[in-house]
Design a protein around this motif. Structure first.
Motif, short mmCIF file in Angstrom:
data_model
loop_
_atom_site.label_atom_id
_atom_site.label_comp_id
_atom_site.label_asym_id
_atom_site.label_seq_id
_atom_site.Cartn_x
_atom_site.Cartn_y
_atom_site.Cartn_z
N ILE A 85 -17.73 -23.68 16.33
CA ILE A 85 -18.18 -24.38 15.12
C ILE A 85 -16.98 -24.78 14.28
CG2 ILE A 85 -19.51 -24.17 12.99
CD1 ILE A 85 -21.38 -22.26 14.43
N GLY A 86 -15.99 -23.86 14.19
CA GLY A 86 -14.78 -24.15 13.42
C GLY A 86 -14.03 -25.35 13.96
N ARG A 87 -13.96 -25.47 15.30
CA ARG A 87 -13.26 -26.62 15.90
C ARG A 87 -14.02 -27.92 15.65
NH1 ARG A 87 -13.05 -22.97 20.44
NH2 ARG A 87 -11.08 -21.85 20.47
N ALA A 88 -15.35 -27.83 15.64
CA ALA A 88 -16.17 -29.03 15.43
C ALA A 88 -16.12 -29.51 13.98
CB ALA A 88 -17.61 -28.76 15.84
N LEU A 89 -16.02 -28.56 13.05
CA LEU A 89 -16.02 -28.91 11.63
C LEU A 89 -14.60 -28.79 11.08
CD1 LEU A 89 -19.26 -27.02 10.49
CD2 LEU A 89 -19.02 -29.43 11.13
N SER A 90 -13.72 -29.62 11.57
CA SER A 90 -12.31 -29.55 11.19
C SER A 90 -12.07 -29.83 9.70
CB SER A 90 -11.49 -30.53 12.03
OG SER A 90 -12.00 -31.85 11.89
N ALA A 91 -13.03 -30.46 9.04
CA ALA A 91 -12.89 -30.75 7.62
C ALA A 91 -12.90 -29.47 6.79
CB ALA A 91 -14.00 -31.69 7.15
N PHE A 92 -13.44 -28.39 7.35
CA PHE A 92 -13.53 -27.11 6.64
C PHE A 92 -12.55 -26.11 7.26
CE2 PHE A 92 -17.62 -29.24 6.40
CZ PHE A 92 -17.88 -29.24 5.04
#
Length: 400
Positions: free
Chosen positions: A330-337
């Motif tokens: 999830i962290g890799r997919a939501l790089s904006a966060f």
């Protein structure tokens, strides 16, 4: 007696026993993988893996053991330049086994110092002048100061990074560290397995009475809502501690018993010159092990709370898998966060990556590093959740 009974219920259940046996077998399997992952090349250019490869590699590299002085660095650089000039293409395995393998770690350190914030470029080694080689530590210190300026956004952060970099004692002292470098990787992998196993076992502690329809008897007993509930929480903590340390003990003793313990006191900066963590490889291993234990405590606490509230283990056992296996994706997919995901629980099992990068954070005038932050936050959280686990189970069935 109650605590002993709760532990007996956990460890006597057939499914739990099978899971524990599988976890211990996984420790042995990963130990074999760790041992087999180290490769030694002899003077004839023949590669070796297996039981003796690690110690033979350590013996070869320890020819360069000791204080890493400017003269010793110059010997490495000059030797590598001479070999590079001798061979137009790839260096033969025979040459690698005779010379390069022994000082390969030192060579990589020099390249790392010269490429502080750029892609790995071995050619910088061949471009070094003799006076630059002898003065490598001055270049290193200058680059450390530049890194402190580059990766800071406030004066407080710059001062903090400067202080952390000053903790690196120069000149460095070298000893072959392949066994510790290898075991840390497998500790992280096995730590993830243990968090899933511990979450599975912890869920049954607070869901067993509801599964067996014995909840009415349990809560009507004299100490069912008080002492018995407290001992369930204690059983969860004790079970977590026993399973984690036995598993890590099997992995570590088997691996290090074969590979040896050379390099325990080797500075981590040999591999990562610009890390903000001034530690030895032995301390790095202990840090990874402790982070794994905190992750296991968190997995147990969260799982017990959900099982106590929902009175079922089905959903509770999925929580550790989500926190430590799904969250990284999830962290890799939501790089904006990205900043948020640098502080999520899965980072406890990604210490290798955390230690490489100068991730620092600031609240007010207080500046702190990533690893101490997640250790403190998630250890505190695992402890803070325990009273809520007890309260949730203690108040079951009572009118509000």
């Amino acid at each position: 007696m109650i605590l002993k009974y709760e532990l007996k219920k956990v460890f006597s259940k057939k499914l739990n026993r099978l899971v524990l046996i599988a976890a211990m077998l996984a420790a042995l399997a990963l130990s074999m993988f760790a041992i087999g992952s180290v490769r030694y090349v002899d003077e004839d250019g023949v590669g070796h893996t297996g039981l003796t490869a690690s110690r033979r590699l350590a013996a070869d590299r320890n020819r360069w053991a000791g204080e890493l002085t400017g003269d010793k660095i110059a010997q490495v650089v000059n030797s590598r330049k001479e070999i590079n000039g001798k061979y137009s293409y790839d260096v033969p395995n025979e040459e690698y086994g005779k010379t390069i393998q022994a000082y390969n770690d030192i060579e990589n350190f020099v390249i790392g110092v010269l490429t502080p914030d750029t892609a790995w470029d071995q050619s910088v080694l061949y471009q070094l002048e003799d006076e630059q080689t002898a003065d490598l530590y001055s270049i290193y210190e200058q680059n450390l100061q530049e890194m402190a300026e580059k990766y800071s956004e406030t004066p407080e952060q710059q001062q903090f990074l400067t202080e952390q970099y000053k903790k690196t004692e120069l000149p460095l002292t070298y000893e072959a560290k392949d066994s510790w470098d290898t075991i840390v990787m497998y500790v992280e992998t096995y730590g993830m397995i243990l968090t899933i196993v511990i979450g599975f076992l912890a869920a049954s502690i607070f869901a067993e009475e509801f599964r067996s329809k014995a909840d009415a008897v349990f809560f009507s007993a004299r100490y069912g809502r008080t002492k018995a509930a407290k001992h369930k929480v204690m059983a969860g903590l004790l079970m977590t501690t026993i399973v984690y340390w036995i598993g890590i003990g099997i992995l570590s003793l088997t691996s290090l018993g074969v590979m040896g313990i050379s390099g325990f006191s080797t500075p981590y900066q040999i591999d990562q010159p610009y890390s903000v963590y001034a530690m030895t490889y032995g301390q790095f291993y202990l840090l990874a092990v402790l982070c794994g234990y905190i992750a296991s405590l968190l997995a147990a606490s969260v799982t017990m709370l959900i099982a106590a509230k929902m009175r079922s283990a089905n959903i509770a056992v999925c929580v550790p898998f989500f926190l430590f296996c799904v969250m990284p994706f999830i962290g890799r997919a939501l790089s904006a966060f990205l900043t948020f995901f640098k502080l999520t629980p899965d980072m406890l099992l990604n210490v290798i990556e955390c230690a490489k990068n100068p991730n620092i954070f600031q609240i007010g005038n207080y500046v702190f590093r990533q690893i101490p932050c997640i250790m403190l936050v998630y250890f505190a959280m695992s402890v803070i959740l325990l009273p809520f686990v007890y309260r949730s189970y203690h108040r079951y069935g009572l009118k509000k």
